[in-house]
Write a protein that holds these residues in place. Sequence first.
Motif, PDB file in Angstrom:
ATOM      1  N   LYS A 182      30.706  25.606  64.711  1.00 59.20           N
ATOM      2  CA  LYS A 182      29.544  25.396  65.959  1.00 59.20           C
ATOM      3  C   LYS A 182      29.805  24.224  66.665  1.00 59.20           C
ATOM      4  CE  LYS A 182      26.645  28.712  63.797  1.00 59.20           C
ATOM      5  NZ  LYS A 182      25.237  29.035  63.364  1.00 59.20           N
ATOM      6  N   ARG A 239      32.487  24.718  69.312  1.00 58.08           N
ATOM      7  CA  ARG A 239      31.827  25.521  70.302  1.00 58.08           C
ATOM      8  C   ARG A 239      30.972  24.551  71.334  1.00 58.08           C
ATOM      9  NH1 ARG A 239      29.624  30.471  66.693  1.00 58.08           N
ATOM     10  NH2 ARG A 239      31.811  31.337  65.988  1.00 58.08           N
ATOM     11  N   THR A 273      31.237  23.735  75.061  1.00 55.80           N
ATOM     12  CA  THR A 273      30.204  24.208  76.190  1.00 55.80           C
ATOM     13  C   THR A 273      29.959  22.852  76.927  1.00 55.80           C
ATOM     14  OG1 THR A 273      29.343  25.716  74.711  1.00 55.80           O
ATOM     15  CG2 THR A 273      27.872  25.064  76.416  1.00 55.80           C
ATOM     16  N   ASN A 302      37.206  31.589  74.950  1.00 52.76           N
ATOM     17  CA  ASN A 302      36.260  32.452  74.614  1.00 52.76           C
ATOM     18  C   ASN A 302      35.757  31.621  73.336  1.00 52.76           C
ATOM     19  OD1 ASN A 302      34.040  34.186  74.577  1.00 52.76           O
ATOM     20  ND2 ASN A 302      35.188  35.724  73.475  1.00 52.76           N
ATOM     21  N   ASN A 303      35.431  30.258  73.214  1.00 44.45           N
ATOM     22  CA  ASN A 303      34.879  29.570  71.988  1.00 44.45           C
ATOM     23  C   ASN A 303      33.726  28.561  72.593  1.00 44.45           C
ATOM     24  OD1 ASN A 303      34.768  28.941  69.259  1.00 44.45           O
ATOM     25  ND2 ASN A 303      36.194  27.338  69.475  1.00 44.45           N
ATOM     26  N   LEU A 343      29.176  28.061  73.013  1.00 46.71           N
ATOM     27  CA  LEU A 343      28.076  28.504  72.245  1.00 46.71           C
ATOM     28  C   LEU A 343      27.781  29.653  72.195  1.00 46.71           C
ATOM     29  CD1 LEU A 343      25.651  25.492  72.739  1.00 46.71           C
ATOM     30  CD2 LEU A 343      27.280  25.840  70.741  1.00 46.71           C
ATOM     31  N   LYS A 344      27.295  30.440  71.167  1.00 49.10           N
ATOM     32  CA  LYS A 344      26.845  31.736  71.164  1.00 49.10           C
ATOM     33  C   LYS A 344      25.493  31.830  70.754  1.00 49.10           C
ATOM     34  CE  LYS A 344      31.832  33.555  70.006  1.00 49.10           C
ATOM     35  NZ  LYS A 344      32.123  32.939  71.415  1.00 49.10           N
ATOM     36  N   VAL A 345      24.979  33.245  70.945  1.00 50.91           N
ATOM     37  CA  VAL A 345      23.534  33.444  70.575  1.00 50.91           C
ATOM     38  C   VAL A 345      23.462  32.958  69.092  1.00 50.91           C
ATOM     39  CG1 VAL A 345      21.967  35.233  70.031  1.00 50.91           C
ATOM     40  CG2 VAL A 345      23.288  35.298  72.185  1.00 50.91           C
ATOM     41  N   ASP A 370      23.672  29.730  68.274  1.00 52.74           N
ATOM     42  CA  ASP A 370      24.096  28.471  68.127  1.00 52.74           C
ATOM     43  C   ASP A 370      23.383  27.243  68.784  1.00 52.74           C
ATOM     44  OD1 ASP A 370      26.459  29.792  66.630  1.00 52.74           O
ATOM     45  OD2 ASP A 370      27.701  29.375  68.453  1.00 52.74           O
ATOM     46  N   ASP A 371      22.066  27.491  68.750  1.00 56.76           N
ATOM     47  CA  ASP A 371      21.319  26.709  69.624  1.00 56.76           C
ATOM     48  C   ASP A 371      21.145  25.093  68.916  1.00 56.76           C
ATOM     49  OD1 ASP A 371      20.212  28.832  71.125  1.00 56.76           O
ATOM     50  OD2 ASP A 371      18.667  29.199  69.599  1.00 56.76           O
TER      51      ASP A 371
END
Length: 195
Positions: free
Chosen positions: A133, A136, A140, A168-169, A171-173, A175-176
């Motif tokens: 994370k 990520r 970002t 495609n690496n 932050l994702k849902v 990963d706040d």
Amino acid sequence: NTGMSLTRIVNQGSAQYESAYTPQSTNGWWNDAYADILADIQFLEPLAEEGDLQRHLGIAKTIKAMVLFNLVDVYGDVPFSEALDPAQFNPKVDAGKSIYDAAFAALNEAAGHFTAASSGSPNDYFYANNYTKWVRLINTLKLRYFLNLRLTEESTANAGIDALVAENNMLKVGDDFVSDLVLLLLTLIQDMVTS
């Protein structure tokens, strides 16, 4: 660029431009950035290097880059190279571009720290030592760098954005990244002192 100006005004935290950017309204953030966060990181980095605490360095450099991006985005050209030197009572102002480049370099260094062998693990209140994370988040923040860079160096920025999107690496849902930076840095320092 009207779109860029409008976006920054809408996201400034106040409907009135003057209310959002008066000395009184930004003194706290300015002090937090320089007197707390960046000063703590400057104190932490040599201790972490000495103790081979790679993850501590990765977290510190990621946060440093984020703070530097924020300073430039809000204020433009700000003190950087002499900002934390106690012998410089009036530090010189550095160009926003050079600070952005230094922040991007810090992100590249941070990514290396998250993959290197380390002597210890920090108390990570953001991602509970999930370094995937953190990487990520770094990617970002690199996207942020390239999105702003595209205003002056479009081809370089487009290549960087395309590479990040292809990887495609980011932050994702779930990963706040929300927490108290000062508390985290103080905890990192305490971890190093007690280990």
